[in-house]
Structure formats: structure tokens, C-alpha cells
Design an enzyme around this catalytic site. Structure first.
Site, short mmCIF file in Angstrom:
data_model
loop_
_atom_site.label_atom_id
_atom_site.label_comp_id
_atom_site.label_asym_id
_atom_site.label_seq_id
_atom_site.Cartn_x
_atom_site.Cartn_y
_atom_site.Cartn_z
N ILE A 21 0.84 -1.20 0.00
CA ILE A 21 0.00 0.00 0.00
C ILE A 21 0.88 1.25 0.00
O ILE A 21 2.04 1.20 0.41
CB ILE A 21 -0.96 -0.02 1.22
CG1 ILE A 21 -1.99 1.11 1.16
CG2 ILE A 21 -0.20 -0.03 2.53
CD1 ILE A 21 -3.13 0.98 2.16
N CYS A 22 0.31 2.34 -0.49
CA CYS A 22 0.91 3.67 -0.44
C CYS A 22 2.10 3.76 -1.40
O CYS A 22 1.94 3.54 -2.59
CB CYS A 22 1.28 4.01 1.00
SG CYS A 22 1.67 5.74 1.32
N ALA A 23 3.28 4.06 -0.89
CA ALA A 23 4.46 4.16 -1.75
C ALA A 23 5.02 2.78 -2.12
O ALA A 23 5.67 2.63 -3.15
CB ALA A 23 5.55 4.97 -1.04
#
Length: 183
Positions: free
Chosen positions: A102-104
Site C-alpha cells: 500500500i501507499c508508496a
């Protein structure tokens, strides 16, 4: 009981790490939190202190049903640069275990090391150029393609974690946890 590895590093997004661990444990998953550093204690991107269960080196030979990576910077870079973690991801990918980020982390870890080539994926906006070889799904908070699950960022942490749980223990298990959390 499903077994999941959640590798953590200094600078991981606090909400994502804690939400992943908490939701999966509520759903009856055996979660092993492993520091990629030489110490169990890490500090999240926003200052939360988290103590891992083990060091990653302690579980290098364990086969998990899923490996789930929180994002955040520079945490995602620490995960990307951990040769042991990348080796474990490659071995798990061959076994069709779930690889989730998730995210970066979908871009910084999965994109850098080729896990999303010819897949649909999402990530934190602004990191999409790192999704090398993937089709970026900008309008989706969570995307699953084959054995890869990706999520956009902190606001999607609950949905992302419930999606991982549903794929491990079934929709009913995820729905029961979601109901208890008032989702």
C-alpha cells in the site's frame, strides 16, 4: 489458520502498519511482524513506536500465505533495499502467495523489483511512475490482479486490509470484522 508476514521499517506509515496488523489479527490470521533492521523497535513516519515480533532474519525460511507491506517514506525505501525481503517476495511469488503493498510500497518496492509488470496496480498519487510495467489505476483505492493486491494510501488502509483478509479467510470473515469495526 492463515499466516501473514508484515515486514516493517523505520519510516513506514503508522496508520497502514497498525491497521494491517490489527485487521488481520481480528480476522483470525496469524500475523508475524518482522523488522527489516537489526533491532525489533522501529519508529513510524509520524513518530509511533512499534515493536516487531521478530527480526526478518529470524523468519527467512518460513513460507507465508501472504506478505503485506505498509508504505510511507522512507519506510518503503528501507523495504525496497532489504535484499532478504526481496528474496522472500520472489520465492513467495513463485508459490502464488499473496503479495500486498500500500501507499508508496507498490511503486517503490514492487515496481522497482518487477512484481507488477503486466498487472493493474495502484499506489499513493505521485508515485505512479514507479509502477514499472503496470497499468496504473488512479481511481481505485484497492486493486487486485492475480496474486498482487495494491492500495493507495492511509485513507485506504482499512479497505486494503479487509481485502487482504477476504482473500485469505473468505468474504464472510472480512465482513464480520468490518461489521465489528462499523465499516
Amino acid at each position: 489458520m492463515s499466516q501473514v508476514l508484515v515486514p516493517i521499517a523505520n519510516g513506514n506509515e503508522d496508520i497502514e502498519a497498525i491497521t494491517i496488523i490489527d485487521v488481520l489479527r481480528r480476522g483470525g490470521v496469524e500475523v508475524t511482524v518482522a523488522s527489516v533492521h537489526e533491532v525489533k523497535n522501529i519508529t513510524g513516519a509520524n513518530g509511533c513506536k512499534i515493536e516487531a515480533d521478530v527480526l526478518l532474519t529470524d523468519v527467512a525460511d518460513v513460507q507465508y500465505d501472504a506478505i503485506v507491506l505498509p508504505g510511507g517514506m522512507p519506510g518503503a525505501e528501507h523495504l525496497r533495499d532489504c535484499e532478504l525481503l526481496i528474496d522472500m517476495l520472489e520465492k513467495h511469488d513463485i508459490q502464488d502467495a499473496l503479495l500486498c503493498a500500500i501507499c508508496a510500497s507498490p511503486a517503490v518496492v514492487f515496481g522497482t523489483h518487477g512484481f507488477v509488470v503486466d498487472k493493474q496496480a495502484t499506489c499513493y498519487p505521485g508515485f505512479e511512475s514507479g509502477l514499472t510495467g503496470a497499468q496504473y489505476m488512479a481511481d481505485q483505492p484497492v486493486v487486485m490482479d492475480d496474486n498482487i493486491i495494491t492500495g493507495q494510501g492511509p485513507a485506504a488502509a482499512m479497505t486494503f486490509s479487509l481485502a487482504v483478509l477476504a482473500n485469505l479467510n473468505g468474504y464472510e470473515s472480512a465482513q464480520e470484522v468490518a461489521n465489528g469495526l462499523l465499516c
